[in-house]
Design a protein around this motif. Sequence first.
Motif, PDB file in Angstrom:
ATOM      1  N   LEU A 130       0.736  -1.262  -0.036  1.00 43.05           N
ATOM      2  CA  LEU A 130       0.001   0.004   0.157  1.00 43.05           C
ATOM      3  C   LEU A 130       0.853   1.450   0.077  1.00 43.05           C
ATOM      4  O   LEU A 130       0.544   2.321  -0.417  1.00 43.05           O
ATOM      5  CB  LEU A 130      -0.910  -0.050   1.151  1.00 43.05           C
ATOM      6  CG  LEU A 130      -1.982  -1.316   1.275  1.00 43.05           C
ATOM      7  CD1 LEU A 130      -2.738  -0.877   2.710  1.00 43.05           C
ATOM      8  CD2 LEU A 130      -2.803  -1.057   0.024  1.00 43.05           C
ATOM      9  N   SER A 131       2.031   0.912   0.427  1.00 40.08           N
ATOM     10  CA  SER A 131       2.922   2.377   0.545  1.00 40.08           C
ATOM     11  C   SER A 131       3.130   2.839  -1.053  1.00 40.08           C
ATOM     12  O   SER A 131       3.541   3.929  -0.853  1.00 40.08           O
ATOM     13  CB  SER A 131       4.233   1.955   1.231  1.00 40.08           C
ATOM     14  OG  SER A 131       4.837   0.827   0.411  1.00 40.08           O
ATOM     15  N   LEU A 132       3.288   1.807  -2.105  1.00 40.17           N
ATOM     16  CA  LEU A 132       3.532   2.399  -3.303  1.00 40.17           C
ATOM     17  C   LEU A 132       2.238   3.231  -3.670  1.00 40.17           C
ATOM     18  O   LEU A 132       2.376   4.454  -4.329  1.00 40.17           O
ATOM     19  CB  LEU A 132       3.514   1.335  -4.289  1.00 40.17           C
ATOM     20  CG  LEU A 132       4.815   0.419  -4.028  1.00 40.17           C
ATOM     21  CD1 LEU A 132       4.442  -0.620  -5.009  1.00 40.17           C
ATOM     22  CD2 LEU A 132       6.008   1.165  -4.097  1.00 40.17           C
ATOM     23  N   TYR A 133       0.919   2.995  -3.397  1.00 37.17           N
ATOM     24  CA  TYR A 133      -0.136   3.958  -3.752  1.00 37.17           C
ATOM     25  C   TYR A 133      -0.045   5.013  -2.925  1.00 37.17           C
ATOM     26  O   TYR A 133      -0.667   6.176  -3.517  1.00 37.17           O
ATOM     27  CB  TYR A 133      -1.407   3.112  -3.484  1.00 37.17           C
ATOM     28  CG  TYR A 133      -1.547   1.948  -4.339  1.00 37.17           C
ATOM     29  CD1 TYR A 133      -2.060   2.191  -5.742  1.00 37.17           C
ATOM     30  CD2 TYR A 133      -1.321   0.714  -4.112  1.00 37.17           C
ATOM     31  CE1 TYR A 133      -2.114   1.107  -6.729  1.00 37.17           C
ATOM     32  CE2 TYR A 133      -1.569  -0.419  -4.943  1.00 37.17           C
ATOM     33  CZ  TYR A 133      -2.057  -0.243  -6.016  1.00 37.17           C
ATOM     34  OH  TYR A 133      -2.033  -1.154  -6.931  1.00 37.17           O
ATOM     35  N   GLU A 134       0.192   5.029  -1.619  1.00 39.46           N
ATOM     36  CA  GLU A 134       0.356   6.207  -0.709  1.00 39.46           C
ATOM     37  C   GLU A 134       1.372   7.283  -1.261  1.00 39.46           C
ATOM     38  O   GLU A 134       1.112   8.408  -1.663  1.00 39.46           O
ATOM     39  CB  GLU A 134       0.698   5.799   0.637  1.00 39.46           C
ATOM     40  CG  GLU A 134      -0.330   5.061   1.271  1.00 39.46           C
ATOM     41  CD  GLU A 134      -0.117   4.600   2.847  1.00 39.46           C
ATOM     42  OE1 GLU A 134       1.274   4.819   3.017  1.00 39.46           O
ATOM     43  OE2 GLU A 134      -1.094   3.912   3.180  1.00 39.46           O
ATOM     44  N   ALA A 135       2.537   6.603  -1.755  1.00 42.11           N
ATOM     45  CA  ALA A 135       3.723   7.662  -2.451  1.00 42.11           C
ATOM     46  C   ALA A 135       3.022   8.162  -3.678  1.00 42.11           C
ATOM     47  O   ALA A 135       3.381   9.433  -3.860  1.00 42.11           O
ATOM     48  CB  ALA A 135       5.011   6.766  -2.422  1.00 42.11           C
ATOM     49  N   ALA A 136       2.360   7.463  -4.503  1.00 40.52           N
ATOM     50  CA  ALA A 136       1.840   7.946  -5.836  1.00 40.52           C
ATOM     51  C   ALA A 136       0.842   9.170  -5.431  1.00 40.52           C
ATOM     52  O   ALA A 136       0.660  10.049  -6.160  1.00 40.52           O
ATOM     53  CB  ALA A 136       1.524   7.114  -6.498  1.00 40.52           C
ATOM     54  N   SER A 137      -0.076   8.855  -4.470  1.00 38.34           N
ATOM     55  CA  SER A 137      -0.996   9.805  -4.229  1.00 38.34           C
ATOM     56  C   SER A 137      -0.497  11.298  -3.741  1.00 38.34           C
ATOM     57  O   SER A 137      -0.877  12.160  -3.806  1.00 38.34           O
ATOM     58  CB  SER A 137      -1.880   9.055  -3.360  1.00 38.34           C
ATOM     59  OG  SER A 137      -3.002  10.182  -2.744  1.00 38.34           O
ATOM     60  N   LEU A 138       0.734  11.111  -2.976  1.00 40.32           N
ATOM     61  CA  LEU A 138       1.364  12.267  -2.421  1.00 40.32           C
ATOM     62  C   LEU A 138       1.981  13.083  -3.571  1.00 40.32           C
ATOM     63  O   LEU A 138       2.115  14.244  -3.536  1.00 40.32           O
ATOM     64  CB  LEU A 138       2.271  12.012  -1.362  1.00 40.32           C
ATOM     65  CG  LEU A 138       1.651  11.555  -0.046  1.00 40.32           C
ATOM     66  CD1 LEU A 138       2.774  10.825   0.920  1.00 40.32           C
ATOM     67  CD2 LEU A 138       1.048  12.396   0.662  1.00 40.32           C
ATOM     68  N   PHE A 159      -3.012   2.795 -11.369  1.00 42.08           N
ATOM     69  CA  PHE A 159      -3.262   1.739 -12.053  1.00 42.08           C
ATOM     70  C   PHE A 159      -2.326   1.099 -13.125  1.00 42.08           C
ATOM     71  O   PHE A 159      -1.898   0.056 -13.259  1.00 42.08           O
ATOM     72  CB  PHE A 159      -4.778   1.402 -12.538  1.00 42.08           C
ATOM     73  CG  PHE A 159      -4.971   0.459 -13.428  1.00 42.08           C
ATOM     74  CD1 PHE A 159      -5.304  -0.826 -12.884  1.00 42.08           C
ATOM     75  CD2 PHE A 159      -4.869   0.459 -14.930  1.00 42.08           C
ATOM     76  CE1 PHE A 159      -5.613  -1.757 -13.550  1.00 42.08           C
ATOM     77  CE2 PHE A 159      -5.291  -0.735 -15.469  1.00 42.08           C
ATOM     78  CZ  PHE A 159      -5.549  -1.984 -14.863  1.00 42.08           C
ATOM     79  N   ARG A 160      -1.839   2.160 -13.798  1.00 42.04           N
ATOM     80  CA  ARG A 160      -1.046   1.844 -15.101  1.00 42.04           C
ATOM     81  C   ARG A 160       0.395   1.603 -14.824  1.00 42.04           C
ATOM     82  O   ARG A 160       1.163   0.727 -15.136  1.00 42.04           O
ATOM     83  CB  ARG A 160      -1.072   3.094 -16.147  1.00 42.04           C
ATOM     84  CG  ARG A 160       0.019   2.752 -17.354  1.00 42.04           C
ATOM     85  CD  ARG A 160      -0.334   4.074 -18.011  1.00 42.04           C
ATOM     86  NE  ARG A 160       0.720   3.911 -19.227  1.00 42.04           N
ATOM     87  CZ  ARG A 160       0.863   5.105 -20.303  1.00 42.04           C
ATOM     88  NH1 ARG A 160       0.138   6.101 -20.012  1.00 42.04           N
ATOM     89  NH2 ARG A 160       1.651   4.817 -21.274  1.00 42.04           N
ATOM     90  N   PHE A 161       0.838   2.620 -13.747  1.00 38.47           N
ATOM     91  CA  PHE A 161       2.144   2.482 -13.341  1.00 38.47           C
ATOM     92  C   PHE A 161       2.761   1.604 -12.037  1.00 38.47           C
ATOM     93  O   PHE A 161       3.676   1.467 -11.795  1.00 38.47           O
ATOM     94  CB  PHE A 161       2.888   3.860 -13.173  1.00 38.47           C
ATOM     95  CG  PHE A 161       2.865   4.668 -14.612  1.00 38.47           C
ATOM     96  CD1 PHE A 161       3.877   4.305 -15.436  1.00 38.47           C
ATOM     97  CD2 PHE A 161       1.929   5.888 -14.680  1.00 38.47           C
ATOM     98  CE1 PHE A 161       3.803   5.320 -16.820  1.00 38.47           C
ATOM     99  CE2 PHE A 161       2.050   6.364 -15.995  1.00 38.47           C
ATOM    100  CZ  PHE A 161       2.826   6.003 -16.946  1.00 38.47           C
ATOM    101  N   ILE A 162       1.810   1.219 -11.355  1.00 34.82           N
ATOM    102  CA  ILE A 162       1.902   0.125 -10.188  1.00 34.82           C
ATOM    103  C   ILE A 162       1.332  -0.897 -10.233  1.00 34.82           C
ATOM    104  O   ILE A 162       1.874  -1.860 -10.077  1.00 34.82           O
ATOM    105  CB  ILE A 162       1.418   1.213  -8.895  1.00 34.82           C
ATOM    106  CG1 ILE A 162       2.301   2.438  -8.603  1.00 34.82           C
ATOM    107  CG2 ILE A 162       1.570   0.162  -7.383  1.00 34.82           C
ATOM    108  CD1 ILE A 162       1.762   3.203  -7.668  1.00 34.82           C
ATOM    109  N   THR A 163      -0.006  -0.860 -10.537  1.00 33.06           N
ATOM    110  CA  THR A 163      -0.703  -2.190 -10.308  1.00 33.06           C
ATOM    111  C   THR A 163      -0.348  -3.157 -11.402  1.00 33.06           C
ATOM    112  O   THR A 163      -0.257  -4.295 -11.104  1.00 33.06           O
ATOM    113  CB  THR A 163      -2.388  -1.918 -10.483  1.00 33.06           C
ATOM    114  OG1 THR A 163      -2.831  -0.926  -9.408  1.00 33.06           O
ATOM    115  CG2 THR A 163      -3.288  -3.089 -10.325  1.00 33.06           C
TER     116      THR A 163
END
Length: 313
Positions: free
Chosen positions: A205-213, A222-226
């Motif tokens: 989840l830290s990847l999505y949190e960093a991307a959101s920040l 979705f494209r670059f993480i998931t």
Amino acid sequence: MTVTQAPPTTSTARAPAPRPRVSLEPYLYLLPHAVLFFLFTVYPIGYGLYISLHRWDLLSGTQPFVGGEFYRNIFTPGTPQADFFWKTLWNTTFFTIVSVPLLVAAALGLALLLHRPIVGRTFFRAVFFMPGILTVSVMGILWRWMFDNQIGLVNAARDALFSAPPIPWLSTEGLAWVPIVVGTIWWTLGFNMTLYLAALGNVPLSLYEAASLDGATPWQSFRFITVPMLAPVTLFVIVTTALASFQLFGQSLVITNGGPSRSTQSVIQYITEEGFTNAQYSSAAAMGFVFGLFMLIFTAAQFRMMARDVKEG
């Protein structure tokens, strides 16, 4: 002046190292699998190759050697074996081309929806997974009834909602693929969805949190993480789904019986017909080996291409 001599050096030859003792214990553990592998894999393949090189007739006392005659029939235009084999192989390839992208995309979409903390998430996961426990005969009878030309549920719904005349789904070339493809997706979707759900649970989840920040949009996440994180699972899903699609047999047999005019007959269905209905065992064995070689080449190319993409990604 006294000269002192060095004491003579004595060379002692090394004793040869003892040879490691060969233990039979590991081979005893491997023996049961080796026996079963030989009986149910090596021997049938070898015996099938022997049959394909002989004119095999159960009613005859002799089976003369004919070499590659039955293989030549497959590649000689105008012979029934060539016409029907390549036609049914194209039918199977068409089914694979249509069904695999739909199965992968639908499974990923459902997994993304059911991965979120929504009400009834466990219930919906079970609902989409449960069709996979049905046998192919039950699934085929169900979808044959739903798309029946006269009393099918689909035609009844069209008549009730739009007062439209019934569509002859099962007796029209092209349309006959609809119940086969839709039924297969409904039947096997849950397994791929479960694989994606397990993979999504391992994405940090830290990847999505960093991307959101950093201001990433949901589509960018979705494209670059998931998608990159799910690449190994996607490779596995695509390969296994494609192999399962090329083994199409029960759906077309039960829903359309290969019709109309062999337009939905799969290659395995035709090989079975050639061997057990027409009693052409040698011809069916040769077709089986040609189709098996095709599957080996297809699988190796798919693994090589997609493994390279995963590595580069």
